[in-house]
Structures are given as structure tokens and as C-alpha cells.
Design a protein around this motif. Sequence first.
Motif, PDB file in Angstrom:
ATOM      1  N   GLN A  71      18.490   2.699 -32.992  1.00  0.00           N
ATOM      2  CA  GLN A  71      18.146   2.888 -34.409  1.00  0.00           C
ATOM      3  C   GLN A  71      18.910   4.153 -34.970  1.00  0.00           C
ATOM      4  O   GLN A  71      18.327   5.013 -35.571  1.00  0.00           O
ATOM      5  N   PRO A  72      20.148   4.146 -35.042  1.00  0.00           N
ATOM      6  CA  PRO A  72      20.872   5.279 -35.430  1.00  0.00           C
ATOM      7  C   PRO A  72      20.727   5.586 -37.224  1.00  0.00           C
ATOM      8  O   PRO A  72      20.118   4.779 -37.553  1.00  0.00           O
ATOM      9  N   ASP A  73      20.928   6.799 -37.375  1.00  0.00           N
ATOM     10  CA  ASP A  73      20.645   6.889 -38.949  1.00  0.00           C
ATOM     11  C   ASP A  73      22.034   6.578 -39.661  1.00  0.00           C
ATOM     12  O   ASP A  73      21.875   6.389 -40.797  1.00  0.00           O
ATOM     13  N   LEU A  74      23.101   6.518 -39.076  1.00  0.00           N
ATOM     14  CA  LEU A  74      24.418   5.845 -39.702  1.00  0.00           C
ATOM     15  C   LEU A  74      25.090   5.297 -38.852  1.00  0.00           C
ATOM     16  O   LEU A  74      25.130   5.629 -37.554  1.00  0.00           O
ATOM     17  N   ILE A  75      25.970   4.202 -39.286  1.00  0.00           N
ATOM     18  CA  ILE A  75      27.057   3.709 -38.360  1.00  0.00           C
ATOM     19  C   ILE A  75      28.277   3.771 -39.096  1.00  0.00           C
ATOM     20  O   ILE A  75      28.288   3.580 -40.330  1.00  0.00           O
ATOM     21  N   MET A  76      29.325   4.050 -38.465  1.00  0.00           N
ATOM     22  CA  MET A  76      30.567   4.024 -38.959  1.00  0.00           C
ATOM     23  C   MET A  76      31.455   3.157 -37.967  1.00  0.00           C
ATOM     24  O   MET A  76      31.441   2.987 -36.814  1.00  0.00           O
ATOM     25  N   LEU A  77      31.998   2.198 -38.767  1.00  0.00           N
ATOM     26  CA  LEU A  77      32.646   0.994 -38.417  1.00  0.00           C
ATOM     27  C   LEU A  77      34.128   0.648 -38.726  1.00  0.00           C
ATOM     28  O   LEU A  77      34.007   0.378 -39.894  1.00  0.00           O
ATOM     29  N   ASP A  78      34.700   0.682 -37.777  1.00  0.00           N
ATOM     30  CA  ASP A  78      36.137   0.243 -38.141  1.00  0.00           C
ATOM     31  C   ASP A  78      36.086  -1.361 -38.606  1.00  0.00           C
ATOM     32  O   ASP A  78      35.245  -2.040 -37.981  1.00  0.00           O
TER      33      ASP A  78
END
Length: 160
Positions: A71-78
Amino acid sequence: MSIETSGEEMYLAHSFMSDEKKHNFQQPLVLAVEDHDDSLLLISYALESLGCRFICQADSSATLIVAKEYQPDLIMLDILLPGLSGIDVVRHLKQEPLTREIPVVAVTALATREDRERILMSGFDDYISKPYMIEDLEAIIRRLLYERLESHSAYELCQD
């Protein structure tokens, strides 16, 4: 379409979690999915400088499972990933009740206005094109995590 993962992929996700900040639950957790080592290193540097805990993945196949578990606070996705593209992954994330509210940032080399519109329409909350300045990346992270930090603070106040 279902996203499956092997035990080995879950081990890799665990092994790339930032160790020194793993147990400090007040710091935001960010999941970064990027298949180029240099880009992943830059993202991890930005996250560390902002005081975030992070999990780094080079493969998108376990992203949904890792996101549901941590349950991350943010996802950075290519976007351009081997296997499932970032657009496919964000669609799965936004359909899943456990992950639909997590903000997702597209970090991509696709830089035309049409690319940006298509990416944002597919469910991403924000977009940054490569190459980018680390200050711009940090500004997006700060903006998207601000509300998460505020909600964590309110939650902690209620617990006292």
C-alpha cells in the motif's frame, strides 16, 4: 488479463526495499517501477533526498501484487516496460479497490503532447518526461505526497 508473479519476483521486490528506512512508518512509501538502472538510480536518489522509503522494481509483472501488499503512498511507473506496459499496469491498479486511490506518476520518454494526453487519460495522476531535472521530479513527488502526509498526521492524532 491477470497479473501473476513468482516467488522470485516477490523476493526481488523485497530485496530492493530501502533498508535504512524500512521501519520508520511515518515516512511515505513510494513504489518505483523502471527498467533502466540509471533512471531507477535517479528516482531512488530523489526519493531518498526527500526522506521517503521506497521499493524499486525493474519489471512490471509484480507491480499490482507489491502495491496491494505494501500500500505505497505513491507509485512512479515507467510506460515503456518489458511485458506489461505502464498503461496496462495503471489500468489494473485503478480497477483494484486496494490500489485505486494510490496516485501514480508516469515517468516516460514519451514526450509529445498527444503522448501526455493519452497517458493522463489512461489513469495516471501526473506525468514527467525524460530527461527531466531532479528538481521537477521532486516537486511532483512533494505535491502528490503532501495530502498523504496530512492524512497520516490526522490519523496519528486520532490514535493518541
